[in-house]
Design a protein around this motif. Structure first.
Motif, PDB file in Angstrom:
ATOM      1  N   VAL A  26      -0.278  -3.784  -6.171  1.00  0.00           N
ATOM      2  CA  VAL A  26      -0.116  -1.885  -5.588  1.00  0.00           C
ATOM      3  C   VAL A  26      -1.413  -1.683  -5.259  1.00  0.00           C
ATOM      4  O   VAL A  26      -2.239  -1.489  -6.580  1.00  0.00           O
ATOM      5  N   VAL A  27      -0.896  -0.537  -4.181  1.00  0.00           N
ATOM      6  CA  VAL A  27      -2.747  -0.001  -4.165  1.00  0.00           C
ATOM      7  C   VAL A  27      -2.344   1.200  -3.932  1.00  0.00           C
ATOM      8  O   VAL A  27      -1.502   1.389  -2.845  1.00  0.00           O
ATOM      9  N   GLY A  28      -2.284   2.350  -3.865  1.00  0.00           N
ATOM     10  CA  GLY A  28      -2.469   3.862  -3.899  1.00  0.00           C
ATOM     11  C   GLY A  28      -3.357   4.823  -4.456  1.00  0.00           C
ATOM     12  O   GLY A  28      -3.185   5.091  -5.145  1.00  0.00           O
ATOM     13  N   GLY A  78       0.555  -0.741   0.373  1.00  0.00           N
ATOM     14  CA  GLY A  78      -0.375  -0.014  -0.487  1.00  0.00           C
ATOM     15  C   GLY A  78       1.142   1.170   0.291  1.00  0.00           C
ATOM     16  O   GLY A  78       2.274   1.163   0.657  1.00  0.00           O
ATOM     17  N   PHE A  79       0.396   1.946  -0.721  1.00  0.00           N
ATOM     18  CA  PHE A  79       1.243   4.065  -0.675  1.00  0.00           C
ATOM     19  C   PHE A  79       0.456   4.578  -0.628  1.00  0.00           C
ATOM     20  O   PHE A  79      -0.267   5.346  -1.592  1.00  0.00           O
ATOM     21  N   ASP A  80       0.237   5.218   0.508  1.00  0.00           N
ATOM     22  CA  ASP A  80      -0.111   6.447   1.188  1.00  0.00           C
ATOM     23  C   ASP A  80       0.830   7.033   0.695  1.00  0.00           C
ATOM     24  O   ASP A  80       2.193   8.085   0.386  1.00  0.00           O
ATOM     25  N   CYS A  81       0.223   8.388  -0.324  1.00  0.00           N
ATOM     26  CA  CYS A  81       1.047   9.390  -0.731  1.00  0.00           C
ATOM     27  C   CYS A  81       0.832  10.620  -0.439  1.00  0.00           C
ATOM     28  O   CYS A  81       0.616  11.776  -1.085  1.00  0.00           O
ATOM     29  N   LEU A  82      -0.248  10.714   0.463  1.00  0.00           N
ATOM     30  CA  LEU A  82      -1.505  12.001   0.628  1.00  0.00           C
ATOM     31  C   LEU A  82      -1.438  12.404   1.885  1.00  0.00           C
ATOM     32  O   LEU A  82      -1.249  11.873   3.173  1.00  0.00           O
ATOM     33  N   ALA A  83      -1.431  13.661   1.681  1.00  0.00           N
ATOM     34  CA  ALA A  83      -1.832  14.514   3.720  1.00  0.00           C
ATOM     35  C   ALA A  83      -2.483  15.715   2.767  1.00  0.00           C
ATOM     36  O   ALA A  83      -2.605  15.950   1.971  1.00  0.00           O
ATOM     37  N   GLU A  84      -2.996  16.235   3.766  1.00  0.00           N
ATOM     38  CA  GLU A  84      -4.087  18.066   3.731  1.00  0.00           C
ATOM     39  C   GLU A  84      -2.850  18.304   2.552  1.00  0.00           C
ATOM     40  O   GLU A  84      -3.111  19.406   2.033  1.00  0.00           O
ATOM     41  N   ARG A  85      -1.919  18.730   3.479  1.00  0.00           N
ATOM     42  CA  ARG A  85      -0.985  19.802   2.531  1.00  0.00           C
ATOM     43  C   ARG A  85      -0.388  19.647   1.175  1.00  0.00           C
ATOM     44  O   ARG A  85      -0.882  20.709   0.118  1.00  0.00           O
ATOM     45  N   THR A  86      -0.171  17.721   1.064  1.00  0.00           N
ATOM     46  CA  THR A  86       0.432  17.784  -0.357  1.00  0.00           C
ATOM     47  C   THR A  86      -1.126  17.101  -1.726  1.00  0.00           C
ATOM     48  O   THR A  86      -1.279  18.205  -2.592  1.00  0.00           O
TER      49      THR A  86
END
Lengths: 104, 446
Positions: free
Chosen positions: B83-85, B38-46
């Protein structure tokens, strides 16, 4: 004694809300933590950094406490002009608290 | 008599934010230890930054590492690794196009890629005139200053793609733990309304989504807390079964998976521990037990769940013009007094812009920039003045940076001026009824 002597912590952000979880190293210190590290003590220590409420959740299963600080991030990570928009450093500020009664 | 072995899924973390390291993900992929990443690529700012990129170029807004990452995953993908992202960020179709092009370039043909669309709810929040509680206003009141709205979406569309044999699943604002909940529930055959199991999978997702936050990142505090080889922290992986999970990391990587690192991550960015809201579940972590098995292995069990929330959280992007930051250092005797004198000068100079400047603050780094007056120390040996301004007026933003640079001719000894002007896109939460968010999935082949 400083909280840092007995506990460790981590702060995180969601919008304008900061949460700081605190865990004792030695579970024998947990009653002291629960008794002395109240929401009011945290609120007093953070002063004007927190504009809203401070709510405390007990985490007896992991000998910890979770503090939720509302309106504590100047509008949130993408809104604020603060140096530390996430409040990452809050985890260190809380460890500077002097526990009034020391270790029980 | 032995029964059938309990099914176990081994799943690994590949990323915790938009600019995370690739090498630990490649190590995970090449280890043969996990079948899904699992690929977490995000946050509030990004997410806000991705929306800014898409505004500047409608064909952009996806994760910026895809081109570099795909060739490095060639071996893993050719062995069938999944892959899940949320590589889609502000533009899931652009993420698909880039994945497909890069896969073809490295000779991987016939790879099935699931694309999830529909997290963009700009039209919906406009139609509903959603409240923006943190700003005390509504979407309608802000008019064309609303530039984006992305709903946090859950595991269901991921499962839909995996059922159609997608090997790669790409979406936009897929919620962080859902990137793991989807494959866990699919691979172990759990129903997405089996709330306790979804609560358990959500705990696993929460422990993996933040990458090195589970293995000793954002953790050391000498002399109280130290981990081995902090320059080489490994990403976490989990062996998940029905009711418990063992979290660990690859042999030879730095950091630590122990009771301490697991606790700090388990309650990271959680508010009420009995009510952790995700698109998938109302998770309850109050009954979790943590058992340190030694050798960087920790078993966790006892997470529960209740029905998913009736509303989905939305990140609404609000155009706030420009953010300017300028800095200048002062040192030696009286440095803080000289920096305060410099503050008076820049404030006076920027007065000309009046109400065009929405927000302005000056901090003295080294004195009280992080905590204001909450901690009081002795006289600093050096301070760094930092001016930050938010304004819809680009000229005012540039002037702010210029005024800090001109402090070379201000109080004595100012040195090391730096400055930047960037678009200011704020993101703020809103909430929409979940049934009104229409998601669609499509599985395509390279």
């Amino acid at each position: 004694m400083k909280l840092r002597e007995m506990a460790y912590s981590r702060s995180g952000d969601k919008g304008d809300v900061s949460n700081i979880c605190v865990f004792v190293y030695d579970q024998a210190d947990y009653p002291t933590l629960v008794e002395q590290l109240t929401a009011d003590v945290v609120r007093e220590h953070f002063g004007a950094l927190v504009q809203g409420t401070v709510v405390r959740y007990e985490l007896p299963n992991v000998h910890g406490l979770n503090f939720v600080l509302d309106r504590a991030l100047g509008g949130g990570v993408s809104m604020t002009l603060r140096v530390d928009p996430h409040g990452k450093a809050f985890q260190s500020l809380i460890l500077d608290i002097d526990l009034p009664g020391g270790r029980r | 008599m032995l029964g059938a072995p309990t099914p176990v899924l081994s799943i690994g973390s590949g990323s915790a934010y938009a600019n995370d390291r690739l090498a630990p993900a490649v190590a995970m992929a090449d280890s043969g230890r996990v079948s899904v990443m699992g690929f977490d690529c995000l946050a509030e700012r990004t997410m806000a930054l991705a929306q800014i990129r898409r505004r500047q170029d409608p064909s952009a807004g996806q994760d910026e590492r895809i081109g570099a990452l795909v060739p490095l995953l060639r071996g893993y993908l050719s062995r069938g690794g999944k892959v899940v992202g949320n590589f889609g960020a502000a533009n899931p179709d652009a993420a698909y196009e880039e994945f497909a092009a890069r896969l073809r370039k490295v000779g991987l043909l016939g790879v099935r890629i699931g694309v999830i669309r529909g997290d963009d709810v700009h039209d919906l929040v406009t139609r509903l005139d959603c409240a923006l509680p943190e700003l005390g206003t509504t979407v309608g009141a802000l008019g064309d200053r609303i530039v984006s709205a992305n709903a946090y979406i859950g595991a269901a569309p991921i499962v839909d793609c995996l059922r159609e044999d997608a090997q790669i699943v790409l979406g936009g604002r897929l919620a962080d733990p859902s990137l793991f909940v989807g494959p866990i529930c699919h691979e172990l055959g759990w129903d997405l309304t089996d709330w306790d199991r979804v609560g358990h999978a959500t705990m696993v997702g929460h422990l993996l989504e933040c990458g090195v936050h589970s293995t000793g990142g954002n953790f050391e505090d000498p002399p109280y807390r130290l981990v081995p080889d902090p320059h080489n922290l490994g990403y976490p992986l989990a062996d998940v079964d029905d009711g418990s999970v063992v979290v660990t990391k690859l042999p030879g990587t730095g950091g630590a998976v122990d009771e301490l690192t697991m606790k700090t991550q388990l309650y990271y960015e959680i508010h009420d521990p009995a009510r952790y809201l995700t698109p998938d579940v109302t998770a309850d972590f109050t009954g979790v037990t943590i058992e340190d098995l030694g050798d960087n292995r920790v078993r966790l069990s006892g997470a529960r769940g209740r029905e998913w929330p009736s509303h989905l959280k939305v990140l609404v992007g609000v155009d706030q013009g420009w953010k300017a930051v300028g800095e200048m250092s002062y040192g030696g005797p009286g440095c803080a007094d000289r920096a305060r004198r410099a503050e008076e000068i820049v404030r006076a100079r920027l007065d000309a812009f009046g109400s065009d400047i929405d927000d302005l603050r000056v901090d003295l780094q080294g004195v009280g920039s992080l905590f204001g007056d909450r901690l009081v120390g002795g006289e600093p040996t050096e301070v760094r003045l930092r001016l930050a301004v938010r304004t819809p007026n680009l000229e005012a933003a540039r002037a702010a940076v210029h005024e800090v640079e001109l402090l070379y001719f201000g109080p004595a000894g100012g040195g090391g001026a730096t400055g930047s002007v960037v678009p200011a896109l704020g993101v703020t939460p809103a909430y929409v009824p979940r049934e009104q968010v229409r998601l669609e999935t499509e599985v395509l082949e390279t």
